[in-house]
Design a protein around this motif. Sequence first.
Motif, short mmCIF file in Angstrom:
data_model
loop_
_atom_site.label_atom_id
_atom_site.label_comp_id
_atom_site.label_asym_id
_atom_site.label_seq_id
_atom_site.Cartn_x
_atom_site.Cartn_y
_atom_site.Cartn_z
N ASN A 1 0.85 -1.20 0.00
CA ASN A 1 0.00 0.00 0.00
C ASN A 1 0.88 1.24 0.00
OD1 ASN A 1 -1.36 2.17 2.13
ND2 ASN A 1 -2.73 1.48 0.54
N GLY A 2 0.95 1.91 -1.13
CA GLY A 2 1.67 3.17 -1.21
C GLY A 2 3.03 3.07 -1.88
N PRO A 3 3.41 4.08 -2.68
CA PRO A 3 4.67 4.06 -3.43
C PRO A 3 5.89 4.33 -2.55
CG PRO A 3 3.52 6.13 -3.80
CD PRO A 3 2.61 5.29 -2.95
N LEU A 4 7.08 3.98 -3.06
CA LEU A 4 8.33 4.19 -2.32
C LEU A 4 8.88 5.61 -2.50
CD1 LEU A 4 10.10 0.81 -3.17
CD2 LEU A 4 9.02 1.45 -1.00
N GLY A 5 8.44 6.28 -3.56
CA GLY A 5 8.92 7.64 -3.83
C GLY A 5 7.87 8.43 -4.58
N ALA A 6 8.29 9.61 -5.08
CA ALA A 6 7.36 10.48 -5.82
C ALA A 6 7.24 9.94 -7.24
CB ALA A 6 7.88 11.91 -5.82
N PHE A 7 6.52 8.80 -7.37
CA PHE A 7 6.52 8.04 -8.63
C PHE A 7 5.88 8.79 -9.79
CE2 PHE A 7 2.25 7.25 -7.27
CZ PHE A 7 1.54 7.00 -8.43
N GLU A 8 5.12 9.86 -9.47
CA GLU A 8 4.40 10.59 -10.53
C GLU A 8 5.37 11.36 -11.44
OE1 GLU A 8 1.99 10.90 -6.65
OE2 GLU A 8 4.07 11.19 -7.26
N ILE A 9 6.59 11.63 -10.92
CA ILE A 9 7.54 12.41 -11.74
C ILE A 9 8.87 11.66 -11.89
CG2 ILE A 9 6.53 14.70 -11.31
CD1 ILE A 9 8.56 15.13 -9.09
N THR A 10 9.38 11.66 -13.13
CA THR A 10 10.68 11.02 -13.38
C THR A 10 11.79 11.93 -12.86
OG1 THR A 10 10.71 12.02 -15.57
CG2 THR A 10 9.92 9.76 -15.42
N PRO A 11 12.91 11.36 -12.42
CA PRO A 11 13.23 9.95 -12.33
C PRO A 11 12.89 9.36 -10.96
CG PRO A 11 15.18 11.22 -11.81
CD PRO A 11 14.05 12.21 -12.01
N PHE A 12 11.99 10.02 -10.23
CA PHE A 12 11.74 9.61 -8.84
C PHE A 12 10.74 8.45 -8.74
CE2 PHE A 12 12.74 14.20 -9.08
CZ PHE A 12 14.05 14.11 -8.62
N ASP A 13 10.49 7.85 -9.90
CA ASP A 13 9.65 6.64 -9.95
C ASP A 13 10.50 5.37 -9.98
OD1 ASP A 13 10.79 7.10 -12.45
OD2 ASP A 13 9.00 6.58 -13.59
N THR A 14 11.80 5.53 -10.01
CA THR A 14 12.71 4.39 -10.24
C THR A 14 12.55 3.27 -9.22
OG1 THR A 14 14.30 5.92 -11.21
CG2 THR A 14 15.14 3.76 -10.58
N ALA A 15 12.55 3.61 -7.93
CA ALA A 15 12.49 2.58 -6.89
C ALA A 15 11.15 1.84 -6.91
CB ALA A 15 12.72 3.22 -5.52
N THR A 16 10.06 2.59 -7.02
CA THR A 16 8.73 1.98 -7.02
C THR A 16 8.60 1.01 -8.19
OG1 THR A 16 7.77 3.94 -5.97
CG2 THR A 16 6.24 2.47 -7.09
N VAL A 17 9.04 1.45 -9.37
CA VAL A 17 8.95 0.60 -10.57
C VAL A 17 9.82 -0.66 -10.42
CG1 VAL A 17 9.52 0.47 -13.04
CG2 VAL A 17 8.31 2.48 -12.13
N ALA A 18 11.04 -0.49 -9.90
CA ALA A 18 11.94 -1.64 -9.75
C ALA A 18 11.38 -2.67 -8.77
CB ALA A 18 13.31 -1.16 -9.29
N ALA A 19 10.87 -2.21 -7.63
CA ALA A 19 10.31 -3.14 -6.63
C ALA A 19 9.04 -3.80 -7.16
CB ALA A 19 10.03 -2.39 -5.33
N ALA A 20 8.21 -3.02 -7.86
CA ALA A 20 6.96 -3.56 -8.41
C ALA A 20 7.25 -4.64 -9.44
CB ALA A 20 6.12 -2.44 -9.03
N LYS A 21 8.25 -4.40 -10.28
CA LYS A 21 8.60 -5.39 -11.31
C LYS A 21 9.16 -6.66 -10.67
CE LYS A 21 9.03 -2.54 -15.40
NZ LYS A 21 9.87 -1.93 -16.43
N HIS A 22 9.95 -6.50 -9.62
CA HIS A 22 10.50 -7.67 -8.94
C HIS A 22 9.37 -8.49 -8.29
CE1 HIS A 22 13.41 -10.24 -7.10
NE2 HIS A 22 13.05 -9.92 -5.86
N ALA A 23 8.43 -7.79 -7.65
CA ALA A 23 7.29 -8.48 -7.03
C ALA A 23 6.46 -9.20 -8.10
CB ALA A 23 6.42 -7.48 -6.27
N ALA A 24 6.30 -8.55 -9.25
CA ALA A 24 5.53 -9.17 -10.35
C ALA A 24 6.24 -10.43 -10.85
CB ALA A 24 5.35 -8.17 -11.48
#
Length: 400
Positions: free
Chosen positions: A318-341
Amino acid sequence: MPAFKTLDDLHDISGKRVLVRVDLNVPVSEGKVTDATRIERVAPTIKELSAKGAKVILLAHFGRPKGEAVADMSLGQIVPAVEEVLDQAIAFAADCIGERAQDAIARMNSGDILLLENTRFHKGEEKNDAAFTAELAKNGDLYVNDAFSAAHRAHASTEGLAHHLPAYAGRTMQAELEALEKGLGNPARPVVAIVGGAKVSTKIDLLTNLVKKVDALVIGGGMANTFLAAQGIDVGKSLCEHDLAATAREIMIEAETAGCTIVLPEDGVVAREFKANAAHETVTVSAIPADAMMLDVGPKSVDKVNQWIGKAATLVWNGPLGAFEITPFDTATVAAAKHAADCTRTGKLVSVAGGGDTVSALNHAGVADDFSYVSTAGGAFLEWMEGKELPGVAVLSKTA
């Protein structure tokens, strides 16, 4: 989780009037539905009941009309979108009780679908008023609740009706409850929770409940800054609720007592301004410049989060790891989400996610379809994670 009846328990319903509570509170712009996800979620229940010959009578709210008939909050405007998703004609009645509703229901044949007007046009809906609930109940022989997203409200159409009519969980409600049971009710261990977002103040109950139930709790987003500050770390100009330092320390003590590991960022991506592609650098959390703010967790922190995801049998997010709405501060959320997927796809992980920002973040990462279950129910999902009883769910259990 207590037993509840589902559509599998419904037999010989041809010709029966089935009141179905659905969530049709969809975004509308200039009279057109811009996102039909919620309609798509309830379509299987509606189609199944219609195919079995029921007279399917849909109950829903739209917006916050506060007990008044407000033209731009009429459900009439979403009829075309419902018809498109169901690929079937839908009748509409301009009220949910009284003559207009009764006349429309009287005209129904087996298999027909009727949408009644916004239940919140009546003050009795949100008050769970006995007289209003009884009027609603007159229109049906059976009640099916398929609106988990409204299950945290004890309203007439979400809770009251189950006291008047035989009550069942629809397919979406059933899927949600089964997913949540796998997430926190009776999960495979180890269980890891990721909780992000801006503020600790909105998630105190959630964090307090989770530390007693999970093996590791990953804290990200602006919330992490409050926990870091509570440990004496200077977070510069990062979003931080300094007044909640004592609360953060209490949660950490509770976690230690419960044997839950709290995982905080070790490094972060910092910038001097909050905008896309702002000049940024990666620093350890103990070296955040006084004039900078942490907008994402850094690569070392992502590695640590991914290691925990790799160890987990169950992940609740529940909730992102960083300010995912703006690049490049979406990096951590995307990386963790892809690993979980990836872990979910290979069958190593049961992953349950929910909450508005979380759904957006997983869609942004392109992995929402790869999670075991993604809940679109914001408030109800959060209250379930907080360990609270949801009236709309509890009443289904009691009538089972």
